[in-house]
Scaffold this active site. Structure first.
Site, mmCIF file in Angstrom:
data_model
loop_
_atom_site.group_PDB
_atom_site.id
_atom_site.type_symbol
_atom_site.label_atom_id
_atom_site.label_comp_id
_atom_site.label_asym_id
_atom_site.label_seq_id
_atom_site.Cartn_x
_atom_site.Cartn_y
_atom_site.Cartn_z
ATOM 1 N N LEU A 145 -14.376 68.032 -26.812
ATOM 2 C CA LEU A 145 -13.414 69.094 -26.508
ATOM 3 C C LEU A 145 -13.764 69.834 -25.220
ATOM 4 C CD1 LEU A 145 -12.932 70.583 -30.086
ATOM 5 C CD2 LEU A 145 -11.631 68.763 -28.969
ATOM 6 N N HIS A 146 -12.710 70.268 -24.526
ATOM 7 C CA HIS A 146 -12.862 71.040 -23.293
ATOM 8 C C HIS A 146 -11.772 72.107 -23.275
ATOM 9 C CE1 HIS A 146 -9.494 68.594 -22.034
ATOM 10 N NE2 HIS A 146 -10.204 67.485 -22.228
ATOM 11 N N HIS B 102 -8.218 71.275 -24.369
ATOM 12 C CA HIS B 102 -7.963 71.255 -25.813
ATOM 13 C C HIS B 102 -7.824 72.683 -26.345
ATOM 14 C CE1 HIS B 102 -10.234 67.296 -25.534
ATOM 15 N NE2 HIS B 102 -9.098 66.938 -26.093
ATOM 16 N N GLY C 295 -0.825 67.624 -25.022
ATOM 17 C CA GLY C 295 -0.849 67.958 -23.595
ATOM 18 C C GLY C 295 0.049 67.033 -22.790
ATOM 19 N N ASP D 214 -0.951 63.438 -20.938
ATOM 20 C CA ASP D 214 -0.520 62.163 -21.512
ATOM 21 C C ASP D 214 0.980 62.260 -21.776
ATOM 22 O OD1 ASP D 214 -3.189 60.825 -21.843
ATOM 23 O OD2 ASP D 214 -3.545 62.654 -22.965
ATOM 24 N N GLN E 123 2.564 59.519 -23.796
ATOM 25 C CA GLN E 123 2.187 59.651 -25.211
ATOM 26 C C GLN E 123 3.052 60.718 -25.889
ATOM 27 O OE1 GLN E 123 -1.973 59.786 -26.938
ATOM 28 N NE2 GLN E 123 -1.656 61.970 -26.698
ATOM 29 N N SER F 1 -11.593 64.421 -21.389
ATOM 30 C CA SER F 1 -12.926 64.191 -21.977
ATOM 31 C C SER F 1 -13.695 63.191 -21.118
ATOM 32 C CB SER F 1 -12.789 63.648 -23.392
ATOM 33 O OG SER F 1 -12.014 64.551 -24.142
ATOM 34 N N ARG F 2 -12.967 62.347 -20.410
ATOM 35 C CA ARG F 2 -13.619 61.322 -19.585
ATOM 36 C C ARG F 2 -14.295 61.925 -18.346
ATOM 37 N NH1 ARG F 2 -9.220 58.069 -21.562
ATOM 38 N NH2 ARG F 2 -10.088 56.198 -22.505
HETATM 39 O O1 PAF Z 1 -4.470 62.261 -26.912
HETATM 40 C C1 PAF Z 1 -5.383 61.956 -27.694
HETATM 41 O O2 PAF Z 1 -6.464 62.525 -27.681
HETATM 42 C C2 PAF Z 1 -5.137 60.845 -28.696
HETATM 43 O O3 PAF Z 1 -4.372 59.837 -28.157
HETATM 44 C C3 PAF Z 1 -4.562 61.336 -30.033
HETATM 45 C C4 PAF Z 1 -3.166 61.930 -29.845
HETATM 46 C C5 PAF Z 1 -5.480 62.382 -30.634
HETATM 47 C C6 PAF Z 1 -4.435 60.164 -31.009
HETATM 48 O O4 PAF Z 1 -5.666 59.571 -31.262
#
Ligand code: PAF
Length: 282
Positions: free
Chosen positions: A33-34, A37, A149, A152, A155, A188-189
């Site tokens: 976490l950062h 998050h 967020g 992504d 996503q 996180s990377r």
């Molecule tokens: O964005 C992320 O950290 C991941 O893709 C998630 C949404 C937690 C699903 O594993």
């Protein structure tokens, strides 16, 4: 702060919350976490009485085994960061078997084509893995509101589609990208970047901002060419893709239309670390 590692336990606790008519926010994460998050957690507390943060490195969304192995995991440090929220915050940190019950295999989804663009082209099966785990987490946590967020962005679009198609009763809320002061999108990377790559990485957002300026007067094609050229000349960063896309369909843009929203998306390798970012263009 309560920490649960088993779904039966957290489900029991959530039933008590619901019995008291309290609203529940949810921030799914893969840990490490950062501030980014935490900004989602802060956003969740504005609208919800209680907030669940899940911490689960989901194996089915990694197309690259090495990336999965190297993904940072530190539940202790994560817990320290979340402790400040007190007893209104619940952590769900399950094991792989608690989520997958012995079969860590992704379901197959159709997201009406969103899954074939950008990240979908470069990370085979990634969105099936994300869809599988997010659907399961929603079933377990049953939140009223869930926070993701915009870093992504694809996503986020896919999760909105998942919820719509599977009629999952949760509001999906997209939150602004949280950046370091140098502009680098928090991830996180980033913690794995070696010093010279850390120094170089803000070039990604700087280029996105200039691309946005150029998009005011130039075609998507011209701007893309310019970005590709900037990275071709960069000593440390390798461009995987830069795409200007329709913010709704995520399809790359050939010709600009007045009433459409566009966004630029980028994926870059800094050494072996893959960084993504995006920006609204209009
Ligand atoms: O964005 C992320 O950290 C991941 O893709 C998630 C949404 C937690 C699903 O594993």
């Amino acid at each position: 702060m309560k920490i649960f590692t088993e779904k039966t336990q957290i489900q029991k606790f959530i039933r008590q919350i619901k019995d008291q008519d309290l609203s529940l926010g949810f921030v799914p994460t893969m840990g490490a976490l950062h501030q980014g998050h935490l900004s989602l957690v802060d956003e969740a507390f504005i609208k919800n009485d209680m907030v669940v943060v899940s911490i689960f490195v989901n194996p089915t969304q990694f197309d690259n085994k090495e990336d999965l192995k190297k993904y940072p995991r530190n539940l202790e440090a994560d817990s320290v960061l979340l402790e400040g929220y007190g007893d209104k915050l619940i952590v769900y940190a399950p094991t792989v078997s608690d989520i997958y019950e012995g079969h860590a295999i992704a379901e197959h989804f159709s997201f009406d084509g969103l899954e074939f663009e950008m990240e979908g082209k470069f990370r085979t099966g990634h969105f099936d893995g994300v869809g599988t785990v997010v659907k399961r987490l929603f079933e377990i946590v049953t939140p009223d509101n869930a926070y993701f967020g915009k870093k992504d962005f694809q996503q986020l679009a896919i999760i909105k589609k998942l919820v719509e198609k599977h009629q999952i009763p949760v509001n999906i809320i997209g939150c602004d990208i949280f950046r370091e002061t140098n502009g680098l999108a928090m991830s996180s990377r980033n913690a794995r970047l070696k010093e010279d790559y850390k120094q170089a990485a803000p070039f990604i957002y700087k280029t996105l901002k200039t691309a946005k300026e150029k998009f005011g007067t130039k075609s998507a094609h011209k701007v893309t060419e310019w970005v590709e050229n900037e990275f071709a000349n960069h000593k440390l960063l390798t461009l995987e893709y830069f795409i200007i896309a329709d913010a709704e369909t995520l399809k790359s843009v050939k010709r600009k239309h007045k009433n459409k929203s566009y966004r630029a998306f980028i994926a870059v390798y800094a050494d072996d670390i893959r960084l993504i970012d995006n920006i609204a263009l209009n």
